[in-house]
Write a protein that holds these residues in place. Structure first.
Motif, PDB file in Angstrom:
ATOM      1  N   LEU A 219      -7.918  15.754   0.772  1.00 27.22           N
ATOM      2  CA  LEU A 219      -7.203  16.545   2.155  1.00 27.22           C
ATOM      3  C   LEU A 219      -7.015  17.448   0.880  1.00 27.22           C
ATOM      4  CD1 LEU A 219      -6.755  17.322   4.616  1.00 27.22           C
ATOM      5  CD2 LEU A 219      -4.846  16.188   4.137  1.00 27.22           C
ATOM      6  N   PHE A 220      -5.665  17.223  -0.272  1.00 23.07           N
ATOM      7  CA  PHE A 220      -5.227  18.383  -0.951  1.00 23.07           C
ATOM      8  C   PHE A 220      -6.142  19.135  -1.990  1.00 23.07           C
ATOM      9  CE2 PHE A 220      -1.762  17.067   0.487  1.00 23.07           C
ATOM     10  CZ  PHE A 220      -0.636  17.828   0.736  1.00 23.07           C
ATOM     11  N   LYS A 221      -7.248  18.124  -2.937  1.00 22.21           N
ATOM     12  CA  LYS A 221      -8.245  18.925  -2.954  1.00 22.21           C
ATOM     13  C   LYS A 221      -9.381  19.401  -2.505  1.00 22.21           C
ATOM     14  CE  LYS A 221      -9.023  15.127  -5.867  1.00 22.21           C
ATOM     15  NZ  LYS A 221      -9.940  13.324  -6.977  1.00 22.21           N
ATOM     16  N   GLN A 222      -9.065  19.987  -0.892  1.00 21.52           N
ATOM     17  CA  GLN A 222     -10.588  20.597  -0.983  1.00 21.52           C
ATOM     18  C   GLN A 222      -9.744  21.316  -0.054  1.00 21.52           C
ATOM     19  OE1 GLN A 222     -11.216  18.295   2.539  1.00 21.52           O
ATOM     20  NE2 GLN A 222     -12.581  16.868   1.617  1.00 21.52           N
ATOM     21  N   ALA A 223      -8.338  21.411   0.028  1.00 20.53           N
ATOM     22  CA  ALA A 223      -7.177  22.957   0.037  1.00 20.53           C
ATOM     23  C   ALA A 223      -6.917  23.113  -1.383  1.00 20.53           C
ATOM     24  CB  ALA A 223      -6.322  22.270   1.027  1.00 20.53           C
ATOM     25  N   GLY A 224      -7.546  22.753  -2.587  1.00 20.73           N
ATOM     26  CA  GLY A 224      -7.407  23.724  -3.794  1.00 20.73           C
ATOM     27  C   GLY A 224      -5.974  23.847  -3.786  1.00 20.73           C
ATOM     28  N   GLY A 225      -5.134  22.887  -3.557  1.00 23.16           N
ATOM     29  CA  GLY A 225      -3.471  22.253  -3.434  1.00 23.16           C
ATOM     30  C   GLY A 225      -2.777  21.553  -3.893  1.00 23.16           C
ATOM     31  N   GLN A 226      -1.204  21.261  -4.266  1.00 27.75           N
ATOM     32  CA  GLN A 226      -0.821  20.273  -5.095  1.00 27.75           C
ATOM     33  C   GLN A 226       0.425  20.232  -3.801  1.00 27.75           C
ATOM     34  OE1 GLN A 226      -0.523  21.006  -8.796  1.00 27.75           O
ATOM     35  NE2 GLN A 226      -1.513  19.119  -9.357  1.00 27.75           N
ATOM     36  N   ILE A 227       0.508  18.913  -3.345  1.00 34.16           N
ATOM     37  CA  ILE A 227       1.815  18.297  -3.195  1.00 34.16           C
ATOM     38  C   ILE A 227       2.633  17.692  -4.131  1.00 34.16           C
ATOM     39  CG2 ILE A 227       0.835  15.969  -2.821  1.00 34.16           C
ATOM     40  CD1 ILE A 227       2.264  15.493  -0.177  1.00 34.16           C
ATOM     41  N   LEU A 228       3.904  17.937  -4.662  1.00 36.37           N
ATOM     42  CA  LEU A 228       4.559  17.852  -5.545  1.00 36.37           C
ATOM     43  C   LEU A 228       5.770  16.895  -5.583  1.00 36.37           C
ATOM     44  CD1 LEU A 228       5.906  21.804  -5.863  1.00 36.37           C
ATOM     45  CD2 LEU A 228       3.579  20.671  -7.124  1.00 36.37           C
ATOM     46  N   ALA A 229       6.279  16.598  -4.333  1.00 36.18           N
ATOM     47  CA  ALA A 229       7.133  15.701  -3.737  1.00 36.18           C
ATOM     48  C   ALA A 229       7.650  15.727  -2.475  1.00 36.18           C
ATOM     49  CB  ALA A 229       8.578  16.321  -4.292  1.00 36.18           C
ATOM     50  N   PHE A 230       7.906  14.734  -1.992  1.00 42.09           N
ATOM     51  CA  PHE A 230       8.190  14.055  -0.418  1.00 42.09           C
ATOM     52  C   PHE A 230       8.995  13.274  -0.499  1.00 42.09           C
ATOM     53  CE2 PHE A 230       5.691   9.832  -1.627  1.00 42.09           C
ATOM     54  CZ  PHE A 230       5.873   9.551  -0.464  1.00 42.09           C
ATOM     55  N   ALA A 231      10.094  13.100   0.845  1.00 39.03           N
ATOM     56  CA  ALA A 231      10.544  11.872   1.577  1.00 39.03           C
ATOM     57  C   ALA A 231      10.506  11.481   2.648  1.00 39.03           C
ATOM     58  CB  ALA A 231      11.961  12.177   1.148  1.00 39.03           C
ATOM     59  N   ARG A 232      10.603  10.122   2.827  1.00 40.79           N
ATOM     60  CA  ARG A 232      10.375   9.734   4.311  1.00 40.79           C
ATOM     61  C   ARG A 232      11.717   8.855   4.658  1.00 40.79           C
ATOM     62  NH1 ARG A 232       9.681   5.196   7.255  1.00 40.79           N
ATOM     63  NH2 ARG A 232       7.718   5.464   8.924  1.00 40.79           N
ATOM     64  N   LEU A 233      12.282   9.617   5.755  1.00 43.71           N
ATOM     65  CA  LEU A 233      13.468   9.040   6.162  1.00 43.71           C
ATOM     66  C   LEU A 233      13.719   8.372   7.653  1.00 43.71           C
ATOM     67  CD1 LEU A 233      15.304  10.524   4.177  1.00 43.71           C
ATOM     68  CD2 LEU A 233      17.168  10.631   5.230  1.00 43.71           C
ATOM     69  N   GLU A 234      14.250   6.564   7.785  1.00 45.25           N
ATOM     70  CA  GLU A 234      14.215   6.513   9.304  1.00 45.25           C
ATOM     71  C   GLU A 234      15.031   5.784   9.722  1.00 45.25           C
ATOM     72  OE1 GLU A 234      10.613   2.653  11.372  1.00 45.25           O
ATOM     73  OE2 GLU A 234      10.613   3.605   9.847  1.00 45.25           O
ATOM     74  N   VAL A 235      15.417   5.908  11.006  1.00 46.75           N
ATOM     75  CA  VAL A 235      16.859   5.815  11.167  1.00 46.75           C
ATOM     76  C   VAL A 235      17.200   3.902  11.394  1.00 46.75           C
ATOM     77  CG1 VAL A 235      18.464   4.366  13.256  1.00 46.75           C
ATOM     78  CG2 VAL A 235      16.934   7.092  12.765  1.00 46.75           C
ATOM     79  N   GLY A 236      18.007   3.348  10.026  1.00 48.73           N
ATOM     80  CA  GLY A 236      18.621   2.027  10.731  1.00 48.73           C
ATOM     81  C   GLY A 236      17.821   1.440   9.113  1.00 48.73           C
ATOM     82  N   LYS A 237      16.838   1.837   8.505  1.00 44.01           N
ATOM     83  CA  LYS A 237      16.455   1.325   7.051  1.00 44.01           C
ATOM     84  C   LYS A 237      17.181   1.547   6.064  1.00 44.01           C
ATOM     85  CE  LYS A 237      12.450   0.708   9.406  1.00 44.01           C
ATOM     86  NZ  LYS A 237      12.045  -0.748  10.137  1.00 44.01           N
ATOM     87  N   GLY A 238      17.928   2.989   5.691  1.00 43.07           N
ATOM     88  CA  GLY A 238      18.796   2.505   4.272  1.00 43.07           C
ATOM     89  C   GLY A 238      19.004   1.183   3.969  1.00 43.07           C
ATOM     90  N   GLU A 239      19.722   0.566   5.273  1.00 43.80           N
ATOM     91  CA  GLU A 239      20.560  -0.708   4.590  1.00 43.80           C
ATOM     92  C   GLU A 239      19.655  -2.301   4.268  1.00 43.80           C
ATOM     93  OE1 GLU A 239      23.412  -1.628   6.978  1.00 43.80           O
ATOM     94  OE2 GLU A 239      24.273   0.041   6.518  1.00 43.80           O
ATOM     95  N   GLU A 240      17.528  -1.782   3.802  1.00 45.86           N
ATOM     96  CA  GLU A 240      17.475  -2.697   4.077  1.00 45.86           C
ATOM     97  C   GLU A 240      17.126  -3.120   2.544  1.00 45.86           C
ATOM     98  OE1 GLU A 240      13.489  -2.158   5.484  1.00 45.86           O
ATOM     99  OE2 GLU A 240      14.321  -2.816   7.763  1.00 45.86           O
TER     100      GLU A 240
END
Length: 282
Positions: free
Chosen positions: A261-282
């Protein structure tokens, strides 16, 4: 002794959000002095919040914002927890989340600890949250925290139902060209929960553990010894396709990966984060 009128009670309730009995008790103790009564309610609320700290708080919301930074944009996401979803969906709790993430962004926090110490109208975010616990009569706390920076930052906030606040937030940083598909990447991250951006980001100990499990499983299945290495590689590739964002099948078109997907756009994803309620103490 001052007369505690209904108008005085209403005024203090409107200013503090405290319950009727708490307001009457504070006004009586303060002899009708509304400013002193507010101090009493605050002190009582903080003490009560301390008593609630041992209780589970795994409901809540994820508040997020994007601000301009020196080299582009900065995305922040903060989990704010309550004990019940009833409290989590109240306008006051949603407003608290917006206030907290705004204070965190203004402070430029980089960790959850720094987020709690960010300056707020109550002193710090930690103190703001403590005071909020008195209003909601529940244990309220700051949970997970994420900060993502890049030329362009996209945020997708997912609600599990229309009446609830966002419970999953994906924050994506891309270059200028990658911004055209950043929203699609954020949707992918929200739905599929990748743990790493690229294969090289997977910690060596995780790779070693997965490889050992794949080997032992192949042996337990009685696979011929000479083909076990090939089977293990296949299982490792499956592991990467499930957990590495750029190797995941794109949910809207499984014939290509997110990397494609990013190759076709000619771009790059540099970083990401995903937070979900209640998952931090697993």
């Amino acid at each position: 002794m001052a007369t505690i009128t209904a108008a005085l009670i209403k005024e203090l309730r409107d200013q503090t959000g405290a319950g009727m009995m708490d307001v009457k008790k504070a006004l009586t103790e303060a002899d009708g002095d509304i400013e002193r009564a507010k101090e009493i309610i605050r002190t009582t609320g903080i003490q009560a919040a301390g008593a609630r700290e041992g209780r589970k708080a795994q409901e809540g919301l994820i508040a997020s914002t994007v601000v301009e930074g020196g080299a582009g944009q900065i995305g922040y996401a903060v989990e704010l927890n309550s004990e019940t979803d009833f409290v989590a969906k109240t306008p006051q709790f949603v407003e608290l989340g917006e206030e907290v993430v705004a204070d965190v962004a203004k402070a430029g926090a980089t960790t959850a600890e720094e987020a709690e110490q960010a300056q707020s109208k109550a002193g710090t975010v930690h103190e703001t949250v403590e005071e909020a616990a008195a209003l909601f009569h529940e244990h309220v706390k700051v949970g997970q925290f994420a900060k993502v920076e890049g030329p362009c930052v996209e945020v997708y906030a997912h609600r599990k139902s229309v009446e609830m606040p966002p419970s999953i937030v994906a924050v994506v940083a891309t270059d200028e060209a990658g911004a055209s598909v950043a929203h699609e990447a954020a949707l992918q991250i929200s739905a599929m929960g990748p743990q790493w951006l690229k294969r090289e980001d997977v910690p060596a100990e995780v790779v070693e553990s997965e490889r050992r499990v794949a080997t032992e499983k192949s042996q337990a299945e009685g696979k011929p010894e000479q083909i076990i290495p090939k089977i293990v590689e296949g299982r490792m590739n499956a592991f990467y396709k499930e957990n590495v964002l750029l190797e995941q099948q794109y949910v809207k078109d499984p014939s290509k990966t997110v990397g494609d997907l990013f190759k076709q756009a000619g771009g790059q994803i540099l970083a990401f984060a995903r937070l979900e309620v209640g998952k931090g103490e697993e």
